[in-house]
Design an enzyme around this catalytic site. Structure first.
Site, PDB file in Angstrom:
ATOM      1  N   ASP A  73       0.856  -1.191   0.000  1.00 46.68           N
ATOM      2  CA  ASP A  73       0.000   0.000   0.000  1.00 46.68           C
ATOM      3  C   ASP A  73       0.895   1.244   0.000  1.00 46.68           C
ATOM      4  O   ASP A  73       1.783   1.381   0.842  1.00 46.68           O
ATOM      5  CB  ASP A  73      -0.897  -0.005   1.248  1.00 46.68           C
TER       6      ASP A  73
ATOM      7  N   ASP B  42      -4.048   2.235  -5.026  1.00 46.06           N
ATOM      8  CA  ASP B  42      -2.661   2.235  -4.534  1.00 46.06           C
ATOM      9  C   ASP B  42      -2.338   1.010  -3.688  1.00 46.06           C
ATOM     10  O   ASP B  42      -1.395   1.039  -2.917  1.00 46.06           O
ATOM     11  CB  ASP B  42      -2.379   3.517  -3.740  1.00 46.06           C
ATOM     12  N   GLU B  43      -3.140  -0.046  -3.808  1.00 44.40           N
ATOM     13  CA  GLU B  43      -2.868  -1.199  -2.949  1.00 44.40           C
ATOM     14  C   GLU B  43      -3.223  -2.506  -3.642  1.00 44.40           C
ATOM     15  O   GLU B  43      -4.123  -2.553  -4.480  1.00 44.40           O
ATOM     16  CB  GLU B  43      -3.626  -1.090  -1.628  1.00 44.40           C
TER      17      GLU B  43
HETATM   18  P1  TTP Z   1      -5.239   5.112   1.110  1.00 44.89           P
HETATM   19  O1  TTP Z   1      -4.218   4.069   0.784  1.00 44.89           O
HETATM   20  O2  TTP Z   1      -6.310   4.759   2.067  1.00 44.89           O
HETATM   21  O3  TTP Z   1      -4.513   6.385   1.733  1.00 44.89           O
HETATM   22  P2  TTP Z   1      -3.112   7.033   1.367  1.00 44.89           P
HETATM   23  O4  TTP Z   1      -2.341   6.217   0.389  1.00 44.89           O
HETATM   24  O5  TTP Z   1      -3.328   8.449   0.958  1.00 44.89           O
HETATM   25  O6  TTP Z   1      -2.388   7.063   2.780  1.00 44.89           O
HETATM   26  P3  TTP Z   1      -1.791   5.820   3.595  1.00 44.89           P
HETATM   27  O7  TTP Z   1      -0.336   6.108   3.743  1.00 44.89           O
HETATM   28  O8  TTP Z   1      -2.511   5.862   4.906  1.00 44.89           O
HETATM   29  O9  TTP Z   1      -2.065   4.581   2.807  1.00 44.89           O
HETATM   30  O10 TTP Z   1      -5.915   5.618  -0.211  1.00 44.89           O
HETATM   31  C1  TTP Z   1      -5.221   5.715  -1.440  1.00 44.89           C
HETATM   32  C2  TTP Z   1      -5.674   6.946  -2.183  1.00 44.89           C
HETATM   33  O11 TTP Z   1      -7.082   6.892  -2.392  1.00 44.89           O
HETATM   34  C3  TTP Z   1      -5.405   8.230  -1.431  1.00 44.89           C
HETATM   35  O12 TTP Z   1      -4.094   8.736  -1.671  1.00 44.89           O
HETATM   36  C4  TTP Z   1      -6.490   9.127  -1.947  1.00 44.89           C
HETATM   37  C5  TTP Z   1      -7.638   8.198  -2.293  1.00 44.89           C
HETATM   38  N1  TTP Z   1      -8.667   8.277  -1.239  1.00 44.89           N
HETATM   39  C6  TTP Z   1      -9.724   9.152  -1.403  1.00 44.89           C
HETATM   40  O13 TTP Z   1      -9.822   9.826  -2.430  1.00 44.89           O
HETATM   41  N2  TTP Z   1     -10.654   9.241  -0.408  1.00 44.89           N
HETATM   42  C7  TTP Z   1     -10.571   8.512   0.756  1.00 44.89           C
HETATM   43  O14 TTP Z   1     -11.426   8.658   1.643  1.00 44.89           O
HETATM   44  C8  TTP Z   1      -9.481   7.617   0.909  1.00 44.89           C
HETATM   45  C9  TTP Z   1      -9.366   6.800   2.169  1.00 44.89           C
HETATM   46  C10 TTP Z   1      -8.551   7.520  -0.112  1.00 44.89           C
HETATM   47 MG    MG Z   2      -2.135   4.160   0.646  1.00 50.91          MG
END
Ligand code: TTP
Ligand code: MG
Length: 396
Positions: A11, A109-110
């Protein structure tokens, strides 16, 4: 152990914000917030994500942008550039494909990787994860966190706990010691309301849930009870590369009084579609087949089914078809219960959704944001129509 599986969950850290920081070095080390226009604190949208520097101020995904602005007005606020993130996402998936053919996309992103069979190529499973991180960093200049565990759920929790720039391995023999102290809503798909209900029964941690009788949980939570109980015991045998089990996800509602008020009935159906689609997204699945169930006064039960051209987990798409099925169903009798079931489940697939186009991406991101808000604040935060129904439970 012979059947031991090694599942990695990869992720990206602060994905949208990290891409923007990479592409504009002036943003490196600064609070960066991606989301709606803050309009000097009067903006009405939400935060998509933010850099870890912004998280120090308490800013989080799905938070109203006006609150984010209040917490850190000097942050750099940027609108999301979805086509760019989709390109980077494709590049990352391309890298992951070098490590195993067995990849389950879980979002932009995961992804989950079954690396059980890859060790002879890259060293131990741990070495493989380290290489994945290094390769992503060298090719994209972005940081991924990785969790490694015998199950998908534990791998995902591990990557999350290791952030930022982390790696955490949970061995099979430590799996229950790892899971059991965690709050019960760390279980996949277990939302705020279920958590509150379980807490009121004294079930606070995953261990508390695991120690309850399976039948007791089935009574408390319907079919979900057994699903959650298995996850609490570290059982998640779904093969990553196989199709999802031949199963379905469903929800139904019994009206407090039998009704023929079609607006009430449609509001109930919309709410059911949102629940079912939320479960699909939580489990990384999409559905091809949609079934409407109607029980009339006198307990006569009817079902109507249609198959979609393209699998979906969007609530508005599911609702559009459920509404069609409902509107084509005619009876002069009052309705006692309605249900929505989705089946023909497939794992979320790269070609099928994430990379179809910017519109789908936006939609996916909006749905994800809505799920996150519901998780945090409960359904009351987001509702589209009044609903005059009472009980809600799963049907098989
Ligand atoms: P995530 O992997 O949940 O968050 P992240 O990568 O920004 O941070 P982390 O280091 O905690 O993993 O989500 C991936 C992308 O999805 C994030 O960059 C933006 C988008 N997203 C939204 O648009 N709205 C949301 O509520 C969430 C949770 C994510
Ligand atoms: Mg992320």
């Amino acid at each position: 152990m012979q059947n031991e599986r090694f599942i990695a969950h990869v992720d990206m850290d602060a994905f949208f914000a990290a891409v923007e920081q990479r592409d504009n070095p002036r943003l490196i080390g600064k609070p960066v917030i991606i989301g709606a226009d803050p309009k000097d604190g009067r903006g009405r949208g939400v935060v998509s994500t933010c850099s870890y520097q912004a998280r120090i101020f308490g800013i989080r995904s799905a938070m109203p942008i006006s609150i984010a602005y209040r917490l850190c007005p000097s942050a750099c606020f940027l609108p999301p550039d979805m086509p760019k993130y989709a390109r980077v996402s494709r590049q990352i998936y391309g890298i992951l494909e070098n490590f195993t053919p067995c990849i389950e996309p879980a979002g932009i992103d995961e992804a989950f990787l079954d690396i059980t069979g890859s060790s002879h190529l890259f060293g131990s499973p741990r070495d493989t994860c380290v290489r994945v991180k290094e390769r992503i960093k060298s090719e994209t200049k972005l940081i991924a966190s990785v969790g490694l565990a015998p199950t998908r759920m534990a791998a995902k929790i591990a990557s999350d706990m290791s952030k930022p720039d982390g790696f955490l391995q949970v061995q099979r023999e430590e799996l229950l010691d790892f899971l059991w102290p965690l709050p019960v809503d760390r279980i996949w798909g277990l939302g705020k309301k279920t958590k509150e209900a379980l807490n009121s029964y004294g079930i606070i941690t995953i261990g508390d849930l695991a120690h309850r009788n399976r039948n007791e949980l089935r009574v408390m939570l319907g079919v979900n009870g057994e699903y959650f109980w298995n996850l609490a015991h570290g059982r998640d045998e779904r093969r990553l590369c196989g199709q999802a089990e031949a199963k379905s996800i469903s929800n139904e509602t019994t009206f407090e009084h039998d009704t023929n008020n079609s607006e009430h009935i449609k509001a109930a159906l919309l709410s059911l579609c949102e629940k079912v689609s939320g479960r699909l997204r939580a489990e990384g699945l999409k559905a091809r087949t949609i079934t409407l169930k109607i029980r009339l006064e006198g307990f006569q039960t009817h079902t109507r089914t249609l198959t979609l051209q393209k699998a979906t987990n969007f609530s508005d798409t599911i609702y559009r078809d459920i509404k069609k099925l409902y509107e084509s169903f005619s009876s002069h009798k009052k309705v006692r219960l309605v249900g929505v079931k989705v089946s023909g489940l497939l794992p979320v697939d790269i070609q099928d959704s994430i990379f179809v186009g910017p519109d789908d991406l936006k939609k996916e991101s909006v749905h994800k944001a809505i799920d996150a808000i519901k998780e945090k604040f409960g359904d009351a935060m987001i509702h589209r129509a009044g609903s005059g129904f009472m009980r809600s439970q799963a049907f098989g």
